[in-house]
Design a protein around this motif. Structure first.
Motif, PDB file in Angstrom:
ATOM      1  N   PHE A 189      34.264  46.988  21.617  1.00  0.00           N
ATOM      2  CA  PHE A 189      35.300  46.090  21.790  1.00  0.00           C
ATOM      3  C   PHE A 189      34.789  44.801  22.591  1.00  0.00           C
ATOM      4  O   PHE A 189      33.900  45.151  23.441  1.00  0.00           O
ATOM      5  N   PRO A 190      35.630  43.812  22.555  1.00  0.00           N
ATOM      6  CA  PRO A 190      35.227  42.593  23.587  1.00  0.00           C
ATOM      7  C   PRO A 190      35.725  42.808  24.816  1.00  0.00           C
ATOM      8  O   PRO A 190      36.954  43.530  25.095  1.00  0.00           O
ATOM      9  N   VAL A 191      35.314  42.325  25.876  1.00  0.00           N
ATOM     10  CA  VAL A 191      35.705  42.464  27.237  1.00  0.00           C
ATOM     11  C   VAL A 191      36.053  40.885  27.527  1.00  0.00           C
ATOM     12  O   VAL A 191      35.724  40.014  27.436  1.00  0.00           O
ATOM     13  N   THR A 192      37.518  41.017  28.016  1.00  0.00           N
ATOM     14  CA  THR A 192      38.320  39.936  28.637  1.00  0.00           C
ATOM     15  C   THR A 192      38.829  40.090  29.918  1.00  0.00           C
ATOM     16  O   THR A 192      39.883  40.131  30.320  1.00  0.00           O
ATOM     17  N   PRO A 193      37.805  39.754  30.892  1.00  0.00           N
ATOM     18  CA  PRO A 193      37.896  40.146  32.267  1.00  0.00           C
ATOM     19  C   PRO A 193      38.923  39.086  33.064  1.00  0.00           C
ATOM     20  O   PRO A 193      38.660  37.999  32.860  1.00  0.00           O
ATOM     21  N   VAL A 194      39.447  39.719  34.153  1.00  0.00           N
ATOM     22  CA  VAL A 194      39.846  38.786  35.183  1.00  0.00           C
ATOM     23  C   VAL A 194      38.524  38.178  35.906  1.00  0.00           C
ATOM     24  O   VAL A 194      37.793  38.997  36.009  1.00  0.00           O
ATOM     25  N   PRO A 195      38.823  36.961  36.532  1.00  0.00           N
ATOM     26  CA  PRO A 195      39.944  36.098  36.792  1.00  0.00           C
ATOM     27  C   PRO A 195      39.924  35.033  35.921  1.00  0.00           C
ATOM     28  O   PRO A 195      40.694  34.252  35.964  1.00  0.00           O
ATOM     29  N   THR A 196      38.759  34.834  35.035  1.00  0.00           N
ATOM     30  CA  THR A 196      38.618  33.375  34.416  1.00  0.00           C
ATOM     31  C   THR A 196      38.240  33.532  33.059  1.00  0.00           C
ATOM     32  O   THR A 196      37.748  32.722  32.404  1.00  0.00           O
ATOM     33  N   TYR A 197      38.850  34.525  32.505  1.00  0.00           N
ATOM     34  CA  TYR A 197      38.804  34.687  30.826  1.00  0.00           C
ATOM     35  C   TYR A 197      39.469  33.576  30.260  1.00  0.00           C
ATOM     36  O   TYR A 197      40.714  33.094  30.754  1.00  0.00           O
ATOM     37  N   ASP A 198      38.874  33.139  29.057  1.00  0.00           N
ATOM     38  CA  ASP A 198      39.320  32.047  28.203  1.00  0.00           C
ATOM     39  C   ASP A 198      39.429  32.404  26.784  1.00  0.00           C
ATOM     40  O   ASP A 198      38.592  32.486  26.288  1.00  0.00           O
ATOM     41  N   LEU A 199      40.499  32.718  26.208  1.00  0.00           N
ATOM     42  CA  LEU A 199      40.834  33.174  24.933  1.00  0.00           C
ATOM     43  C   LEU A 199      40.394  32.141  23.967  1.00  0.00           C
ATOM     44  O   LEU A 199      39.560  32.525  22.931  1.00  0.00           O
ATOM     45  N   LEU A 288      43.509  39.354  29.912  1.00  0.00           N
ATOM     46  CA  LEU A 288      44.328  38.756  29.048  1.00  0.00           C
ATOM     47  C   LEU A 288      45.741  38.502  29.249  1.00  0.00           C
ATOM     48  O   LEU A 288      46.317  37.391  28.829  1.00  0.00           O
ATOM     49  N   ILE A 289      46.270  39.415  29.856  1.00  0.00           N
ATOM     50  CA  ILE A 289      47.842  39.053  30.465  1.00  0.00           C
ATOM     51  C   ILE A 289      47.652  37.777  31.476  1.00  0.00           C
ATOM     52  O   ILE A 289      48.347  36.955  31.353  1.00  0.00           O
ATOM     53  N   ARG A 290      46.921  37.766  32.238  1.00  0.00           N
ATOM     54  CA  ARG A 290      46.430  36.925  33.476  1.00  0.00           C
ATOM     55  C   ARG A 290      46.222  35.475  32.410  1.00  0.00           C
ATOM     56  O   ARG A 290      47.339  34.445  32.900  1.00  0.00           O
ATOM     57  N   TYR A 291      45.669  35.279  31.662  1.00  0.00           N
ATOM     58  CA  TYR A 291      45.315  34.327  30.673  1.00  0.00           C
ATOM     59  C   TYR A 291      46.516  33.720  30.076  1.00  0.00           C
ATOM     60  O   TYR A 291      47.035  32.655  30.140  1.00  0.00           O
ATOM     61  N   GLU A 292      47.355  34.879  29.437  1.00  0.00           N
ATOM     62  CA  GLU A 292      48.321  34.606  28.771  1.00  0.00           C
ATOM     63  C   GLU A 292      49.579  33.820  29.563  1.00  0.00           C
ATOM     64  O   GLU A 292      50.267  33.014  29.238  1.00  0.00           O
ATOM     65  N   LEU A 293      49.865  34.314  30.793  1.00  0.00           N
ATOM     66  CA  LEU A 293      50.876  34.146  31.796  1.00  0.00           C
ATOM     67  C   LEU A 293      50.390  32.842  32.353  1.00  0.00           C
ATOM     68  O   LEU A 293      51.243  31.529  32.485  1.00  0.00           O
ATOM     69  N   LYS A 294      49.168  32.411  32.416  1.00  0.00           N
ATOM     70  CA  LYS A 294      48.728  31.072  33.084  1.00  0.00           C
ATOM     71  C   LYS A 294      49.078  29.996  32.006  1.00  0.00           C
ATOM     72  O   LYS A 294      49.463  29.092  32.221  1.00  0.00           O
ATOM     73  N   ARG A 295      48.585  30.342  30.664  1.00  0.00           N
ATOM     74  CA  ARG A 295      48.887  29.483  29.638  1.00  0.00           C
ATOM     75  C   ARG A 295      50.223  29.114  29.247  1.00  0.00           C
ATOM     76  O   ARG A 295      50.738  27.851  29.302  1.00  0.00           O
TER      77      ARG A 295
END
Length: 300
Positions: A189-199, A288-295
């Motif tokens: 699986f891909p890893v999408t970590p906090v805090p600086t992940y960018d989808l 990913l949750i953090r990324y989406e909420l910031k977006r």
């Protein structure tokens, strides 16, 4: 510790990352000079050094230590290796080099990201003198005997992420640029970590890797793969599965990180890789949750 040949000029040392075989490797690239790619954590360094000894490589002969990015499973052993390999420079994206000189903030960030269960498996970073660190963004490293390594920007998993192209084999050391494929443990699986992940950067990087038409990729987690199209397609598919899962959970107003991770990557809790599976999948859901909420906040 296990050593296996990857190509005529490349070896892999399984340094038992996070206490398990089949999870992480340091690659040894040999020309007239020697380069290591990826360091593992501080706790993997004894196995890496034992691997060099088993290969008959004098520690003074290692001149280059290349890290794809700053995360501790890729650069956490860099200070300890630099201390043990007196002629080696450490190469990393210059935007994060300060964290190898003073790793205090990085260790605190990693501890929050991986969780208390997995944190003891990482050890502590040893500071590196600034004069022994080199910027890797424009890397052109001629090791001799037609072995040349160059850097390619592959952000997303982290903004500083670089991959290294081996011009002799045509293979690319991709770190975490696409995803992991730990076949021994049935984890991919891909890893999408906090805090600086960018989808969006991650999607663009996977598309770029596809466009390069690579003959093989060298994963840190884990090993060489000739089925490049399959690996990249699977990584992209698993990523979109996670995006859909997170968006649905946010819409329902109940983003339970542990439950979402277990749904995305079901894995037996009592398996030997259970700690790794839980840590990395929960970290990915949280990222990913953090990324989406910031977006969403940025777009109003």
């Amino acid at each position: 510790m296990e050593i296996f040949a990857v190509d005529s000029h490349i070896w892999a040392i399984d340094h038992e990352l996070l206490g398990l075989p089949g999870v992480g490797v340091t690659y040894v690239v040999t020309g007239e000079e020697i380069a290591l790619i990826e360091t593992g954590t501080a706790l993997t360094v004894p196995q890496t050094l034992a691997g060099l000894d088993a290969l008959g490589i004098d520690r003074a002969a290692v001149r280059h230590i290349l890290c794809t990015h700053i995360h501790m499973d890729h650069a956490g052993g860099s200070g300890h290796l630099a201390a043990a390999l007196p002629n080696a420079f450490v190469y990393i994206n210059s935007s994060v080099a300060e964290h190898l000189v003073n790793p205090t903030k990085l260790m605190a960030s990693v501890r929050r990201a991986v969780g208390e269960e997995a944190w003891p498996l990482h050890g502590e970073l040893l500071p590196i003198p600034a004069e022994r660190i080199r910027p890797a963004e424009q890397l052109y490293l001629d090791l001799g005997r037609d072995v040349v390594l160059t850097a390619i920007a592959t952000p997303g998993h982290s903004p500083d992420h670089l991959s290294y192209l081996d011009h002799k084999s045509g293979g690319l050391f991709i770190g975490d640029a696409a995803g992991l494929a730990m076949d021994r443990w049935g984890l991919a699986f891909p890893v999408t970590p906090v805090p600086t992940y960018d989808l969006e950067a991650h999607r663009a990087t996977i598309a770029r890797l596809r466009a390069l038409d690579l003959p093989r990729i060298y994963l840190t987690h884990y090993g060489p793969h000739d089925d490049v199209t399959y690996q990249l397609d699977r990584a992209a598919e698993r990523l979109e599965e996670l995006v859909e899962l997170v968006n649905r959970a946010l819409a329902d107003g109940d983003p339970d990180i542990a439950a979402l991770a277990a749904r995305w990557v079901p894995y037996p809790e009592d398996g030997p890789a259970g700690v790794v599976a839980r840590s990395w999948t929960q970290m990915s859901v949280a990222g990913l949750i953090r990324y989406e909420l910031k977006r969403r906040q940025a777009t109003g």
